[in-house]
Design a protein around this motif. Structure first.
Motif, short mmCIF file in Angstrom:
data_model
loop_
_atom_site.label_atom_id
_atom_site.label_comp_id
_atom_site.label_asym_id
_atom_site.label_seq_id
_atom_site.Cartn_x
_atom_site.Cartn_y
_atom_site.Cartn_z
N SER A 66 0.85 -1.20 0.00
CA SER A 66 0.00 0.00 0.00
C SER A 66 0.88 1.25 0.00
CB SER A 66 -0.94 0.02 1.21
OG SER A 66 -0.20 0.01 2.42
N SER A 67 0.31 2.36 -0.48
CA SER A 67 1.03 3.62 -0.54
C SER A 67 0.43 4.59 0.46
CB SER A 67 0.96 4.21 -1.95
OG SER A 67 1.49 5.51 -1.96
N ALA A 68 1.30 5.30 1.18
CA ALA A 68 0.81 6.28 2.15
C ALA A 68 0.28 7.52 1.45
CB ALA A 68 1.94 6.65 3.11
N ASN A 69 0.71 7.76 0.22
CA ASN A 69 0.24 8.94 -0.53
C ASN A 69 0.23 8.59 -2.01
OD1 ASN A 69 -0.34 11.38 -1.71
ND2 ASN A 69 1.15 12.55 -0.49
N GLU A 70 -0.94 8.23 -2.55
CA GLU A 70 -1.02 7.81 -3.94
C GLU A 70 -0.91 8.97 -4.91
OE1 GLU A 70 -4.42 5.35 -4.55
OE2 GLU A 70 -3.45 3.62 -3.58
N ALA A 71 -0.91 10.21 -4.43
CA ALA A 71 -0.67 11.36 -5.31
C ALA A 71 0.81 11.44 -5.67
CB ALA A 71 -1.12 12.65 -4.64
N VAL A 72 1.64 10.79 -4.85
CA VAL A 72 3.09 10.76 -5.12
C VAL A 72 3.47 9.47 -5.83
CG1 VAL A 72 5.39 10.76 -4.08
CG2 VAL A 72 3.59 12.25 -3.16
N THR A 80 4.98 -3.53 -7.71
CA THR A 80 5.50 -2.59 -8.70
C THR A 80 5.06 -1.17 -8.34
OG1 THR A 80 5.48 -4.24 -10.45
CG2 THR A 80 5.56 -1.93 -11.13
N VAL A 81 6.05 -0.30 -8.07
CA VAL A 81 5.78 1.09 -7.69
C VAL A 81 5.78 1.96 -8.94
CG1 VAL A 81 6.58 3.05 -6.31
CG2 VAL A 81 6.86 0.70 -5.45
N THR A 82 4.77 2.83 -9.05
CA THR A 82 4.69 3.77 -10.17
C THR A 82 4.68 5.19 -9.62
OG1 THR A 82 3.45 2.20 -11.52
CG2 THR A 82 3.36 4.52 -12.18
N ALA A 83 5.65 6.01 -10.08
CA ALA A 83 5.75 7.40 -9.64
C ALA A 83 4.66 8.22 -10.32
CB ALA A 83 7.12 7.96 -9.97
N VAL A 84 3.93 9.03 -9.49
CA VAL A 84 2.81 9.83 -10.01
C VAL A 84 3.18 11.30 -10.10
CG1 VAL A 84 0.42 10.51 -9.64
CG2 VAL A 84 1.15 8.16 -9.11
N GLY A 85 3.61 11.89 -8.99
CA GLY A 85 3.95 13.30 -8.97
C GLY A 85 5.02 13.60 -7.96
N PRO A 86 5.66 14.77 -8.06
CA PRO A 86 6.76 15.12 -7.15
C PRO A 86 6.33 15.08 -5.68
CG PRO A 86 6.66 16.64 -9.00
CD PRO A 86 5.41 15.82 -9.06
N GLY A 87 7.23 14.64 -4.83
CA GLY A 87 6.95 14.58 -3.40
C GLY A 87 7.58 13.36 -2.77
N LYS A 88 7.25 13.14 -1.49
CA LYS A 88 7.77 11.99 -0.76
C LYS A 88 6.62 11.20 -0.16
CE LYS A 88 12.19 14.15 0.53
NZ LYS A 88 13.09 14.47 1.65
N THR A 89 6.79 9.87 -0.10
CA THR A 89 5.79 9.01 0.52
C THR A 89 6.46 7.73 0.96
OG1 THR A 89 3.61 8.00 0.26
CG2 THR A 89 5.09 7.84 -1.62
N GLN A 90 5.67 6.82 1.52
CA GLN A 90 6.15 5.50 1.94
C GLN A 90 5.32 4.43 1.26
OE1 GLN A 90 5.95 5.23 6.22
NE2 GLN A 90 8.13 5.66 6.43
N VAL A 103 9.35 1.32 2.62
CA VAL A 103 10.27 1.81 1.60
C VAL A 103 9.98 3.29 1.37
CG1 VAL A 103 11.03 1.61 -0.79
CG2 VAL A 103 10.39 -0.45 0.49
N GLN A 104 11.02 4.11 1.49
CA GLN A 104 10.88 5.55 1.29
C GLN A 104 10.93 5.86 -0.21
OE1 GLN A 104 10.30 7.50 3.92
NE2 GLN A 104 10.55 5.75 5.32
N ILE A 105 9.94 6.61 -0.69
CA ILE A 105 9.86 6.99 -2.09
C ILE A 105 9.97 8.50 -2.22
CG2 ILE A 105 8.46 6.92 -4.19
CD1 ILE A 105 9.35 4.17 -3.31
N GLU A 106 10.86 8.96 -3.12
CA GLU A 106 10.94 10.37 -3.46
C GLU A 106 10.79 10.51 -4.97
OE1 GLU A 106 13.84 14.31 -3.10
OE2 GLU A 106 14.56 12.32 -2.48
N VAL A 107 9.81 11.26 -5.39
CA VAL A 107 9.58 11.48 -6.82
C VAL A 107 10.08 12.89 -7.16
CG1 VAL A 107 7.87 11.61 -8.65
CG2 VAL A 107 7.59 9.94 -6.80
#
Length: 453
Positions: A66-72, A80-90, A103-107
């Motif tokens: 699951s994603s903590a912020n699906e806008a990111v 499979t992780v897909t980057a949506v928009g700039p920002g940070k999420t988990q 897992v820390q994600i930065e777009v």
């Protein structure tokens, strides 16, 4: 004193209760979930497949992503992780037993423009471990890559570019960035041979025959190659650079092969008078799918008499998908026709093999019923199931042995005529498979049948 002891007793009681309450939370979980990588930098639109390891008594547990912020960034059920928009999420990973990983994600918006490897080719020995490194342009924000090998039987690569030489041969290892850019390196794994053997061994040929010999190495994945072939008597036997030998005259000669790395092997080849005639029996045959047929070679001298001397035969099939052949034994694989050819002393004989898939078994949906005469107005539809279902000829023939009781059409519909008695309905295939249905028209049902109703 009494008050102090009382307070101390109460404190001990609280501690015991707390230990009992929190002990399951503290010690109850023995499962651990590890995610790789722990952090990713991505560009919008990029995708990356997360890897994980679950240490648990039941490693087959389902992992929920699951994603903590699906806008990111979003994550699919396969990780499979897909980057949506700039920002940070988990990205959250949860096992059924409660083990967790994050897992820390930065777009970011910057894209990678160049990707190369520290080398484009690498030679290794079997068992050796080395490494490849991805090199990006200075402006690259995301330096994460996925590694892959075209042939893991030759070399494998892990998530950080560490290459392990597995077996002899060549492969290509590729690093792919999250935006699709890739770079590759050719990997050559060398395996030293311990021994070599010429195949086939102890060959008997007729004058004029040709045969291509092969080499078996120990170990099997040795990367050594044959550098030279020789014959001890070229008046009897000649050999070309590729190992193809030609029987020139009667006699015998020793054929030898020498490898580039110093190995050698030899075999004795006997050259006999050529056969005057050669045939295989039968010249045509029909066999069922899954069965085998042994073809018999026959040799004859110039007088037409059987020749009992040994002759090497090379067998081939014109359609290996239908039938294969090894040492004269044909194996039927699928419906169709294949020509099996045998070559000996420059002569060729053949047999045409027709493979059929026939009906082996028929099963009816009903096998016996009892019917009161007043109930004979309703027809009975029989359904026949054939095995195998992909038989070549699916046609069935229906018949009834007592048309005073019942008749049947060629679609399996049984009509009850109205007479008392028994009729047996038979369904049969051209291959001989069959099944039967018995209908009994009676004035009174048997007790066993009446009690069931």
């Amino acid at each position: 004193m009494k008050t102090v002891y009382s307070k101390l007793a109460n404190l001990i009681a609280v501690l015991i209760v707390g230990m009992l309450l929190f002990a399951p939370m503290r010690f109850g979980s023995e499962d651990y979930l590890y995610a790789h990588p722990r952090s990713i930098r991505m560009n919008p639109g990029d995708s990356y497949a997360l890897a994980y390891r679950l240490d648990a008594d039941d490693p087959a547990q389902t992992i929920l992503f699951s994603s903590a912020n699906e806008a990111v960034a979003t994550v699919a059920t396969d990780g499979t992780v897909t980057a949506v928009g700039p920002g940070k999420t988990q990205i959250l990973l949860d096992s059924e037993s409660g083990a967790r990983a994050r897992v820390q994600i930065e777009v970011v918006s910057a894209h990678i423009s160049t990707l190369t490897l520290n080398t484009d080719r690498m030679s290794m020995e079997k068992g050796q471990v080395s490494g490849l490194r991805a090199i990006f342009d200075d402006k690259a924000d995301n330096t994460m890559v996925q590694w892959s090998s075209e042939n893991e039987a030759v070399a494998r690569v892990d998530a950080v570019g560490r290459v392990s030489a597995v077996g002899g041969g060549r492969t290509r290892i590729t690093a792919t960035a999250v935006n699709g850019l890739s770079a590759s390196a050719d990997i050559n794994v060398h395996v030293t041979g311990n021994a070599m053997r010429i195949t086939p061994e102890d060959v008997h040929l007729g004058v004029g025959a040709a045969l291509h010999l092969g080499i078996n190495y120990i170990p099997a994945d040795t990367t050594d190659t044959v550098a030279r072939w020789t014959s001890s008597d070229e008046n009897v036997l000649r050999v070309q650079r590729d190992g193809t030998l030609q029987a020139v005259a009667e006699g015998q000669a020793v054929l030898s092969a020498f490898s580039s790395e110093g190995l050698s092997a030899s075999t004795l080849v006997k050259v006999e008078p050529p056969v005057a005639n050669f045939e295989i029996s039968p010249t045509a045959a029909t066999i069922k799918r899954g069965n085998t047929l042994a073809l018999e070679p026959r040799f004859f001298d110039i007088h037409g008499n059987p020749d009992a001397s040994s002759h090497l035969i090379s067998w081939t099939s014109s359609n290996p998908a239908v039938a294969t052949v090894e040492d004269g034994v044909v194996t039927a694989l699928s419906s169709g026709t294949a020509r099996i050819s045998a070559a000996a002393d420059g002569r060729i004989a053949s047999s045409v093999v027709n493979v059929q898939t026939i009906i082996e078994e028929i099963r009816l949906n009903l096998h016996q019923i009892y019917v009161l005469r007043e109930q004979t107005v309703m027809p009975i539809q029989l359904e026949a199931e054939i095995f195998p279902a992909d038989a070549d000829d699916k046609r069935l023939t229906w018949s009834a042995d007592n048309d005073l009781v019942a008749t049947v059409n060629q679609r399996g519909l049984v009509e009850l005529v109205g007479g008392y008695g028994t009729a047996t309905v038979t369904v049969q295939s051209a291959s001989g498979a069959r099944d039967q249905f018995i209908v009994n028209v009676v004035a009174q049902l048997p007790e066993s049948v009446a009690s069931e109703e």
